[in-house]
Scaffold this motif. Structure first.
Motif, PDB file in Angstrom:
ATOM      1  N   ARG A 262      11.220   8.803   2.805  1.00  0.00           N
ATOM      2  CA  ARG A 262       9.786   8.528   2.831  1.00  0.00           C
ATOM      3  C   ARG A 262       8.960   9.697   2.298  1.00  0.00           C
ATOM      4  N   LEU A 263       9.634  10.744   1.829  1.00  0.00           N
ATOM      5  CA  LEU A 263       8.934  11.964   1.436  1.00  0.00           C
ATOM      6  C   LEU A 263       7.909  11.718   0.337  1.00  0.00           C
ATOM      7  N   ASN A 264       8.321  10.998  -0.700  1.00  0.00           N
ATOM      8  CA  ASN A 264       7.433  10.740  -1.840  1.00  0.00           C
ATOM      9  C   ASN A 264       7.199   9.250  -2.060  1.00  0.00           C
ATOM     10  N   VAL A 265       7.421   8.463  -1.008  1.00  0.00           N
ATOM     11  CA  VAL A 265       7.249   7.011  -1.095  1.00  0.00           C
ATOM     12  C   VAL A 265       6.100   6.604  -0.176  1.00  0.00           C
ATOM     13  N   PRO A 266       5.096   5.922  -0.682  1.00  0.00           N
ATOM     14  CA  PRO A 266       3.957   5.523   0.157  1.00  0.00           C
ATOM     15  C   PRO A 266       4.404   4.709   1.370  1.00  0.00           C
ATOM     16  N   ASP A 267       3.724   4.897   2.487  1.00  0.00           N
ATOM     17  CA  ASP A 267       4.084   4.205   3.718  1.00  0.00           C
ATOM     18  C   ASP A 267       4.020   2.694   3.574  1.00  0.00           C
ATOM     19  N   GLU A 268       3.158   2.196   2.665  1.00  0.00           N
ATOM     20  CA  GLU A 268       3.013   0.745   2.514  1.00  0.00           C
ATOM     21  C   GLU A 268       4.079   0.129   1.610  1.00  0.00           C
ATOM     22  N   GLN A 269       4.928   0.944   1.010  1.00  0.00           N
ATOM     23  CA  GLN A 269       5.995   0.421   0.154  1.00  0.00           C
ATOM     24  C   GLN A 269       7.209   0.070   0.994  1.00  0.00           C
ATOM     25  N   LYS A 270       7.734  -1.118   0.795  1.00  0.00           N
ATOM     26  CA  LYS A 270       8.898  -1.569   1.556  1.00  0.00           C
ATOM     27  C   LYS A 270      10.156  -0.816   1.104  1.00  0.00           C
ATOM     28  N   ILE A 271      10.992  -0.443   2.074  1.00  0.00           N
ATOM     29  CA  ILE A 271      12.299   0.145   1.785  1.00  0.00           C
ATOM     30  C   ILE A 271      13.326  -0.559   2.675  1.00  0.00           C
ATOM     31  N   TYR A 272      14.366  -1.129   2.064  1.00  0.00           N
ATOM     32  CA  TYR A 272      15.437  -1.780   2.819  1.00  0.00           C
ATOM     33  C   TYR A 272      16.791  -1.209   2.405  1.00  0.00           C
ATOM     34  N   THR A 273      17.708  -1.143   3.359  1.00  0.00           N
ATOM     35  CA  THR A 273      19.098  -0.766   3.073  1.00  0.00           C
ATOM     36  C   THR A 273      20.085  -1.755   3.684  1.00  0.00           C
ATOM     37  N   TRP A 274      19.571  -2.787   4.380  1.00  0.00           N
ATOM     38  CA  TRP A 274      20.417  -3.736   5.104  1.00  0.00           C
ATOM     39  C   TRP A 274      19.817  -5.121   4.993  1.00  0.00           C
ATOM     40  N   TRP A 275      20.698  -6.108   4.758  1.00  0.00           N
ATOM     41  CA  TRP A 275      20.320  -7.514   4.728  1.00  0.00           C
ATOM     42  C   TRP A 275      21.367  -8.288   5.528  1.00  0.00           C
TER      43      TRP A 275
END
Length: 268
Positions: A198-211
């Motif tokens: 999350r260092l350089n990624v806006p808080d409102e941008q979705k990040i997923y690693t699991w489905w």
């Protein structure tokens, strides 16, 4: 070439060794941290890793459940296999590796999933998860001029609003409940860990690693969660070169429900 660390909940290393081989051949991380290896130490596929150039292997495994392993193309020193909650589970492994003139301590974690009911009074699995996270407060981001720390793994908590497909709908679902997310973030901050993803990624941008395996079409529905994490001590932030989530791996043959995350550092 930058120094890279990959983390992946493989959900049985022997069953999915062909997928691990593909990851290593296509991406060649310097260090790979695996979780949920489900493999006792004497049955770990060490020969397959050595054949691919990963001759340095640290494992903490048990039959059928849990288990973590860290493999590398450069020498590793095993630091600790810490037991949490007096369960005897193999959920943590820390090693040291040299990179860029620094001695890195790399923590590899597999945090308990916590079951389905988010009430510690009636669900002992959820109680275990909360207790485990509380004990993680002892894991600090130690560093000085010649050393640094990294913490990776399947931490089984999606702490932020946009770490899940629907914050509102998942507030009462294990992995995103307030008691988990608040304790998780408090533990991270107390240990002085930096959330690199999350260092350089806006808080409102979705990040997923699991489905989830339960989704008929995981890619179309895209109901993911960020359960896998990469943290570091603050002195590694200037050398952090970004990360990649290998989303396509969720569509590989007989995949894990998690995908690899590769973090890169400007260290040689």
């Amino acid at each position: 070439m930058p120094f890279s660390i990959a983390t992946w909940n493989i959900n049985s290393v022997r069953l999915r060794m062909p997928l691990v081989e593909r990851l290593l051949l296509e991406n060649a991380p310097d260090v790979l941290c695996l979780q949920e290896t489900k493999c006792p130490d004497d049955q770990f596929p060490s020969a397959a890793f050595r054949k691919l150039g990963y001759e340095h292997i640290a494992i903490s495994g048990q039959k059928g459940y849990h288990g973590v392993a860290t493999v590398a193309r450069r020498p590793l020193e095993i630091v600790e296999k810490r037991e949490f909650c007096q369960k005897g589970d193999c959920r943590h492994l820390s090693v040291r590796v040299n990179a860029g003139g620094k001695q890195l301590t790399v923590h590899n974690f597999y945090v308990p999933a916590g079951g389905d009911e988010p009430d510690p009074e009636i669900n002992p699995k959820f109680r275990h998860k909360l207790d485990f996270v509380a004990e993680m407060n002892a894991i600090r981001a130690d560093h000085d001029d010649n050393s640094a720390s990294v913490l990776v793994g399947d931490l089984n908590i999606a702490p932020l609003e946009h770490d899940v497909w629907s914050h509102k709908q998942l507030l009462k679902v294990v992995s995103h409940t307030p008691v988990e997310t608040e304790n998780f973030e408090a533990m991270r901050k107390a240990g002085d860990w930096v959330d690199l993803m999350r260092l350089n990624v806006p808080d409102e941008q979705k990040i997923y690693t699991w489905w989830s395996y339960r989704a008929q079409d995981w890619e179309t529905s895209d109901r993911g969660r960020r359960l896998d994490h990469v943290w570091s001590s603050s002195n590694l932030v200037p050398s952090f070169g970004g990360y990649e989530i290998l989303r396509d791996a969720r569509g590989w043959d007989r995949p894990s429900d998690h995908v690899p995350v590769i973090a890169r550092f400007d260290l040689s």
